[in-house]
Design an enzyme around this catalytic site. Structure first.
Site, mmCIF file in Angstrom:
data_model
loop_
_atom_site.group_PDB
_atom_site.id
_atom_site.type_symbol
_atom_site.label_atom_id
_atom_site.label_comp_id
_atom_site.label_asym_id
_atom_site.label_seq_id
_atom_site.Cartn_x
_atom_site.Cartn_y
_atom_site.Cartn_z
ATOM 1 N N ASP A 192 -8.036 -1.606 -4.847
ATOM 2 C CA ASP A 192 -9.278 -2.612 -3.738
ATOM 3 C C ASP A 192 -9.360 -3.670 -4.238
ATOM 4 O OD1 ASP A 192 -11.084 -3.551 -1.461
ATOM 5 O OD2 ASP A 192 -10.665 -2.311 -0.946
ATOM 6 N N ASP A 246 -7.571 6.504 -6.505
ATOM 7 C CA ASP A 246 -6.754 6.779 -4.762
ATOM 8 C C ASP A 246 -6.254 5.231 -4.605
ATOM 9 O OD1 ASP A 246 -9.676 5.851 -5.031
ATOM 10 O OD2 ASP A 246 -10.454 6.794 -3.364
HETATM 11 N N1 HPA Z 1 -11.653 2.570 2.293
HETATM 12 C C1 HPA Z 1 -12.491 4.086 1.493
HETATM 13 N N2 HPA Z 1 -13.084 3.785 0.750
HETATM 14 C C2 HPA Z 1 -12.454 3.289 -0.184
HETATM 15 C C3 HPA Z 1 -11.650 1.849 0.750
HETATM 16 C C4 HPA Z 1 -11.188 2.170 1.780
HETATM 17 O O1 HPA Z 1 -11.032 1.539 2.565
HETATM 18 N N3 HPA Z 1 -11.411 1.268 -0.167
HETATM 19 C C5 HPA Z 1 -11.964 0.981 -1.907
HETATM 20 N N4 HPA Z 1 -12.570 2.424 -1.469
#
Ligand code: HPA
Ligand code: MG
Length: 178
Positions: free
Chosen positions: A106, A103
């Site tokens: 990060d 998804d």
């Molecule tokens: N939102 C939710 N979960 C996450 C995010 C985010 O921006 N980044 C990494 N995990």
């Protein structure tokens, strides 16, 4: 779409459902074109990628398999640091074309620890499809082959992404109001 509240925080609309679906269709078309005839194995990383994985997979026009795994990070010894293991990967990756479905990339830390474990199984090809990445947050170099959206380093919610367990069911993506 308007501002919503989840737990103690407010979130504003950021990527609507139509834009999301349109971009995911494009990614699925690209992947279908590139991996035609390879019968790739998609590996979706839970929990966050379940919606992205379902939509990408639905829009594929080639034969493909899919498997769902969870990555668990635990404290190793002083010399090993944190260790990441996967739960639920039953398939043998040797000689396979593998597409990781994430998804969001990060910091990239978890994937940077996990990818070598997959490479160890000697897949024919290992590519990454990620719906989102936050370039400002990246601490590890992760080669994303198919990317949905590059976003600022702000907390996002919806379409699989949660804030403390909630919000995964939203069909669009929201951004934290700071
Ligand atoms: N939102 C939710 N979960 C996450 C995010 C985010 O921006 N980044 C990494 N995990
Ligand atoms: Mg989360």
């Amino acid at each position: 779409m308007s501002v919503i509240q989840v737990h103690d925080k407010k979130f504003q609309p950021y990527i609507n459902a139509v834009e999301l679906q349109q971009r995911i269709r494009e990614l699925a078309a690209e992947i279908s074109k590139d991996l035609q005839g390879e019968r790739p194995l998609f590996i979706a990383i839970l929990n966050g990628s379940f919606m992205f994985a379902a939509d990408v997979f639905k829009y594929l026009t080639i034969e493909a398999e899919i498997s769902f795994i969870k990555l668990v990070s635990y404290k190793g010894t002083k010399s090993t640091g944190n260790v990441v293991t996967s739960i639920g990967l039953d398939e043998d990756l040797y000689g396979r074309t593998v597409v990781i479905l994430e998804d969001i990339v990060d910091t990239g830390k978890t994937l940077s620890q996990f990818l070598p474990q997959l490479e160890h199984q000697q897949p024919k090809k290992l590519v990454i499809a990620a719906l989102l990445t936050k370039p400002e947050a990246l601490q590890y170099k992760i080669p994303i082959d198919y990317l949905g959206f590059s976003v600022p380093n702000k907390f996002l919610l919806g379409y699989g992404l949660d804030y403390d367990g909630l919000g995964r069911n939203l069909p669009e993506i929201y951004q934290l109001v700071e």
